[in-house]
Enzyme design. Structure first.
Site, PDB file in Angstrom:
ATOM      1  N   SER A  31     113.011  63.936  10.092  1.00  0.00           N
ATOM      2  CA  SER A  31     111.892  64.320  10.955  1.00  0.00           C
ATOM      3  C   SER A  31     111.437  63.118  11.765  1.00  0.00           C
ATOM      4  O   SER A  31     111.749  61.974  11.417  1.00  0.00           O
ATOM      5  CB  SER A  31     110.737  64.893  10.121  1.00  0.00           C
ATOM      6  OG  SER A  31     110.406  64.012   9.070  1.00  0.00           O
ATOM      7  N   GLU A  33     108.117  61.432  14.282  1.00  0.00           N
ATOM      8  CA  GLU A  33     106.698  61.513  14.648  1.00  0.00           C
ATOM      9  C   GLU A  33     106.495  60.990  16.067  1.00  0.00           C
ATOM     10  O   GLU A  33     107.017  59.942  16.433  1.00  0.00           O
ATOM     11  CB  GLU A  33     105.883  60.692  13.650  1.00  0.00           C
ATOM     12  CG  GLU A  33     104.395  60.736  13.929  1.00  0.00           C
ATOM     13  CD  GLU A  33     103.597  60.080  12.815  1.00  0.00           C
ATOM     14  OE1 GLU A  33     103.779  60.463  11.645  1.00  0.00           O
ATOM     15  OE2 GLU A  33     102.805  59.186  13.125  1.00  0.00           O
ATOM     16  N   ALA A  67      93.089  58.444  17.164  1.00  0.00           N
ATOM     17  CA  ALA A  67      91.988  57.868  16.398  1.00  0.00           C
ATOM     18  C   ALA A  67      90.679  58.359  16.993  1.00  0.00           C
ATOM     19  O   ALA A  67      90.526  58.423  18.221  1.00  0.00           O
ATOM     20  CB  ALA A  67      92.072  56.353  16.433  1.00  0.00           C
ATOM     21  N   ASP A 125      90.914  57.469  10.499  1.00  0.00           N
ATOM     22  CA  ASP A 125      90.264  56.158  10.352  1.00  0.00           C
ATOM     23  C   ASP A 125      88.858  56.235  10.939  1.00  0.00           C
ATOM     24  O   ASP A 125      88.573  57.072  11.791  1.00  0.00           O
ATOM     25  CB  ASP A 125      91.076  55.089  11.079  1.00  0.00           C
ATOM     26  CG  ASP A 125      92.321  54.721  10.282  1.00  0.00           C
ATOM     27  OD1 ASP A 125      92.215  54.611   9.046  1.00  0.00           O
ATOM     28  OD2 ASP A 125      93.391  54.578  10.892  1.00  0.00           O
ATOM     29  N   PHE A 235     100.354  45.083  12.754  1.00  0.00           N
ATOM     30  CA  PHE A 235     100.013  46.448  12.390  1.00  0.00           C
ATOM     31  C   PHE A 235     100.032  46.622  10.867  1.00  0.00           C
ATOM     32  O   PHE A 235      99.176  47.285  10.289  1.00  0.00           O
ATOM     33  CB  PHE A 235     100.994  47.400  13.068  1.00  0.00           C
ATOM     34  CG  PHE A 235     100.546  48.825  13.034  1.00  0.00           C
ATOM     35  CD1 PHE A 235      99.278  49.176  13.475  1.00  0.00           C
ATOM     36  CD2 PHE A 235     101.386  49.816  12.555  1.00  0.00           C
ATOM     37  CE1 PHE A 235      98.855  50.498  13.427  1.00  0.00           C
ATOM     38  CE2 PHE A 235     100.969  51.137  12.501  1.00  0.00           C
ATOM     39  CZ  PHE A 235      99.696  51.474  12.943  1.00  0.00           C
ATOM     40  N   HIS A 285     111.276  60.336   7.403  1.00  0.00           N
ATOM     41  CA  HIS A 285     110.367  60.646   8.514  1.00  0.00           C
ATOM     42  C   HIS A 285     110.278  59.400   9.392  1.00  0.00           C
ATOM     43  O   HIS A 285     109.776  58.362   8.951  1.00  0.00           O
ATOM     44  CB  HIS A 285     108.985  61.016   7.961  1.00  0.00           C
ATOM     45  CG  HIS A 285     108.000  61.428   9.004  1.00  0.00           C
ATOM     46  ND1 HIS A 285     108.039  62.645   9.649  1.00  0.00           N
ATOM     47  CD2 HIS A 285     106.926  60.775   9.533  1.00  0.00           C
ATOM     48  CE1 HIS A 285     107.031  62.735  10.511  1.00  0.00           C
ATOM     49  NE2 HIS A 285     106.347  61.606  10.471  1.00  0.00           N
TER      50      HIS A 285
HETATM   51  P1  FAD Z   1      92.201  60.318   2.380  1.00  0.00           P
HETATM   52  O1  FAD Z   1      93.263  60.992   1.578  1.00  0.00           O
HETATM   53  O2  FAD Z   1      90.884  61.008   2.451  1.00  0.00           O
HETATM   54  O3  FAD Z   1      92.049  58.843   1.782  1.00  0.00           O
HETATM   55  C1  FAD Z   1      91.227  57.875   2.440  1.00  0.00           C
HETATM   56  C2  FAD Z   1      90.677  56.897   1.398  1.00  0.00           C
HETATM   57  O4  FAD Z   1      89.744  57.578   0.547  1.00  0.00           O
HETATM   58  C3  FAD Z   1      91.733  56.322   0.462  1.00  0.00           C
HETATM   59  O5  FAD Z   1      91.344  55.005   0.136  1.00  0.00           O
HETATM   60  C4  FAD Z   1      91.679  57.227  -0.770  1.00  0.00           C
HETATM   61  O6  FAD Z   1      92.079  56.535  -1.927  1.00  0.00           O
HETATM   62  C5  FAD Z   1      90.206  57.612  -0.799  1.00  0.00           C
HETATM   63  N1  FAD Z   1      89.970  58.978  -1.271  1.00  0.00           N
HETATM   64  C6  FAD Z   1      90.718  60.078  -1.005  1.00  0.00           C
HETATM   65  N2  FAD Z   1      90.177  61.183  -1.566  1.00  0.00           N
HETATM   66  C7  FAD Z   1      89.058  60.750  -2.211  1.00  0.00           C
HETATM   67  C8  FAD Z   1      88.046  61.411  -2.966  1.00  0.00           C
HETATM   68  N3  FAD Z   1      88.103  62.725  -3.193  1.00  0.00           N
HETATM   69  N4  FAD Z   1      87.022  60.651  -3.466  1.00  0.00           N
HETATM   70  C9  FAD Z   1      86.951  59.315  -3.235  1.00  0.00           C
HETATM   71  N5  FAD Z   1      87.888  58.635  -2.525  1.00  0.00           N
HETATM   72  C10 FAD Z   1      88.916  59.347  -2.010  1.00  0.00           C
HETATM   73  N6  FAD Z   1      95.388  58.769  11.652  1.00  0.00           N
HETATM   74  C11 FAD Z   1      94.946  59.427  12.772  1.00  0.00           C
HETATM   75  O7  FAD Z   1      93.838  59.155  13.238  1.00  0.00           O
HETATM   76  N7  FAD Z   1      95.722  60.365  13.398  1.00  0.00           N
HETATM   77  C12 FAD Z   1      96.945  60.721  12.928  1.00  0.00           C
HETATM   78  O8  FAD Z   1      97.616  61.583  13.512  1.00  0.00           O
HETATM   79  C13 FAD Z   1      97.446  60.067  11.751  1.00  0.00           C
HETATM   80  N8  FAD Z   1      98.644  60.378  11.231  1.00  0.00           N
HETATM   81  C14 FAD Z   1      99.070  59.780  10.058  1.00  0.00           C
HETATM   82  C15 FAD Z   1     100.292  60.171   9.500  1.00  0.00           C
HETATM   83  C16 FAD Z   1     100.755  59.584   8.334  1.00  0.00           C
HETATM   84  C17 FAD Z   1     102.077  60.034   7.744  1.00  0.00           C
HETATM   85  C18 FAD Z   1      99.993  58.557   7.707  1.00  0.00           C
HETATM   86  C19 FAD Z   1     100.502  57.886   6.458  1.00  0.00           C
HETATM   87  C20 FAD Z   1      98.766  58.169   8.245  1.00  0.00           C
HETATM   88  C21 FAD Z   1      98.279  58.773   9.414  1.00  0.00           C
HETATM   89  N9  FAD Z   1      97.056  58.438   9.990  1.00  0.00           N
HETATM   90  C22 FAD Z   1      96.607  59.079  11.136  1.00  0.00           C
HETATM   91  C23 FAD Z   1      96.222  57.376   9.385  1.00  0.00           C
HETATM   92  C24 FAD Z   1      95.151  57.964   8.425  1.00  0.00           C
HETATM   93  O9  FAD Z   1      94.244  58.771   9.120  1.00  0.00           O
HETATM   94  C25 FAD Z   1      94.414  56.784   7.769  1.00  0.00           C
HETATM   95  O10 FAD Z   1      95.276  56.089   6.912  1.00  0.00           O
HETATM   96  C26 FAD Z   1      93.098  57.123   7.079  1.00  0.00           C
HETATM   97  O11 FAD Z   1      92.407  55.915   6.825  1.00  0.00           O
HETATM   98  C27 FAD Z   1      93.260  57.856   5.750  1.00  0.00           C
HETATM   99  O12 FAD Z   1      93.629  59.152   5.938  1.00  0.00           O
HETATM  100  P2  FAD Z   1      94.045  60.061   4.658  1.00  0.00           P
HETATM  101  O13 FAD Z   1      94.329  61.398   5.163  1.00  0.00           O
HETATM  102  O14 FAD Z   1      95.066  59.387   3.855  1.00  0.00           O
HETATM  103  O15 FAD Z   1      92.630  60.047   3.881  1.00  0.00           O
END
Ligand code: FAD
Length: 312
Positions: A31, A33, A67, A125, A235, A285
């Site tokens: 895949s 991105e 973002a 983020d 990065f 990916h």
């Molecule tokens: P979460 O899973 O919510 O985690 C964020 C933080 O909170 C982590 O430290 C986790 O340990 C903690 N956490 C999670 N759940 C809980 C809970 N229930 N209670 C307390 N703490 C918790 N960013 C963009 O803006 N746009 C994109 O399109 C994008 N695509 C991405 C694609 C991939 C494959 C990856 C790996 C990252 C991508 N990101 C993107 C970056 C991502 O948005 C950031 O890394 C963001 O800081 C965390 O998102 P997450 O979904 O992992 O969050």
């Protein structure tokens, strides 16, 4: 005929091109991105790259969500066009940033009408100028909440992000990410795609710890081909990916020579991907950054991963 029925969807994939069905085929997936470009020229490059990548028949392609939720309209437009004009199943990224349940509902209804089956659900983020992520009133604080919301709303196949070397905000490091990946699975996620990494051992440790904690969904490694070493170092410091000493030793002496970096980047990614596949990775990916060449070279050089004919 209502909008979004199969007859109106052009040559796009059938509704069975859902991530859960794709991943159940029992062979490693490929895949790529993409990100929504800001200019017409950037967008032309994206379509060119997508057309070229059809040669390796990606199992799905995903489109990021800017973002701060900044690219919502562009993400949707590109995902919809991929759905209508190609045979590649699209995955729309979606974040919690600045979005209320009401806005998310409208967006998901739009995707449903467009025939989009797959969402990558993320927290996102913190927007620029904000030190910590804060949910808006009526929105969500964690990706797991968004996964629950999407799966409760309808028939989407939902993937999530995960971090083999630990998310930068995780105080407990990798084990926090194992725990929250398990939670995302319980909320309905069917697959996880990792942050990129260069240290395969870190991925294997994470995968084993996740399996021991009860994670059964496929964890697909994210691959970042290195075209610009200094940019990747910068990065990686932000996103928590480590630069192993062997990688620095190989790249630093040639970092000013873009051709040499690119050639080494392909060679190292081929070795990394071959090792991942030999260790049972469920897919690869590629963070292709809207360019086709490096991904094509890497996939074509991988033993046992042959270009497959496209469906069209
Ligand atoms: P979460 O899973 O919510 O985690 C964020 C933080 O909170 C982590 O430290 C986790 O340990 C903690 N956490 C999670 N759940 C809980 C809970 N229930 N209670 C307390 N703490 C918790 N960013 C963009 O803006 N746009 C994109 O399109 C994008 N695509 C991405 C694609 C991939 C494959 C990856 C790996 C990252 C991508 N990101 C993107 C970056 C991502 O948005 C950031 O890394 C963001 O800081 C965390 O998102 P997450 O979904 O992992 O969050």
């Amino acid at each position: 005929m209502t909008p979004g029925t199969d007859a109106e969807r052009g040559p796009g994939p059938t509704p069975s091109a859902r991530l859960d069905a794709i991943l159940a085929q029992g062979r490693p997936t490929l895949s790529c991105e993409f990100f929504p470009p800001k200019s017409d020229r950037g967008e032309a490059n994206l379509w060119q790259a997508l057309a070229r990548l059809q040669a390796i028949a990606p199992d799905f392609v995903s489109v990021t969500y800017g973002a701060g939720g900044s690219t919502q309209a562009r993400t949707r437009r590109i995902v919809r066009r991929i759905r209508r004009e190609t045979s590649l199943p699209p995955v729309a990224h979606l974040t919690c940033v600045g979005a209320t349940r009401r806005e998310l509902t409208a967006l998901l209804d739009g995707y449903r009408a467009d025939g989009i089956d797959n969402i990558l659900a993320l927290r996102g983020d913190p927007p620029e100028g904000m030190a910590r992520f804060e949910a808006v009133a009526g929105g969500f604080a964690h990706a797991s909440d968004l996964v629950s919301f999407i799966t409760a709303r309808g028939d989407f196949s939902v993937a999530v992000a995960t971090y083999p070397e630990g998310h930068p905000e995780s105080p407990g490091g990798m084990m926090d990410d194992v725990r929250y990946l398990k939670l995302k699975q319980e909320c309905g996620a069917v697959a996880a795609i990792t942050q990129y990494f260069f240290d395969n051992e870190a991925f294997y440790r994470f995968r084993d710890a996740a399996a021991a904690a009860g994670v059964t969904i496929p964890i697909i490694p994210g691959i970042m081909p290195i075209a610009d070493y200094h940019r990747i170092v910068g990065f990686s410091a932000m996103c928590g990916a480590s630069i192993p000493t062997w990688l620095a030793a190989r790249m630093e002496p040639i970092a000013g020579d873009s051709e040499a970096v690119r050639a080494a980047g392909v060679e190292l990614a081929v070795a990394q991907c071959a090792d991942l596949l030999a260790h049972g990775a469920p897919g690869l990916h590629f963070y292709c950054l809207n360019r086709a060449e490096m991904t094509l070279e890497i996939v074509r050089a991988l033993p046992g991963v042959r270009p497959r004919p496209t469906a069209q």
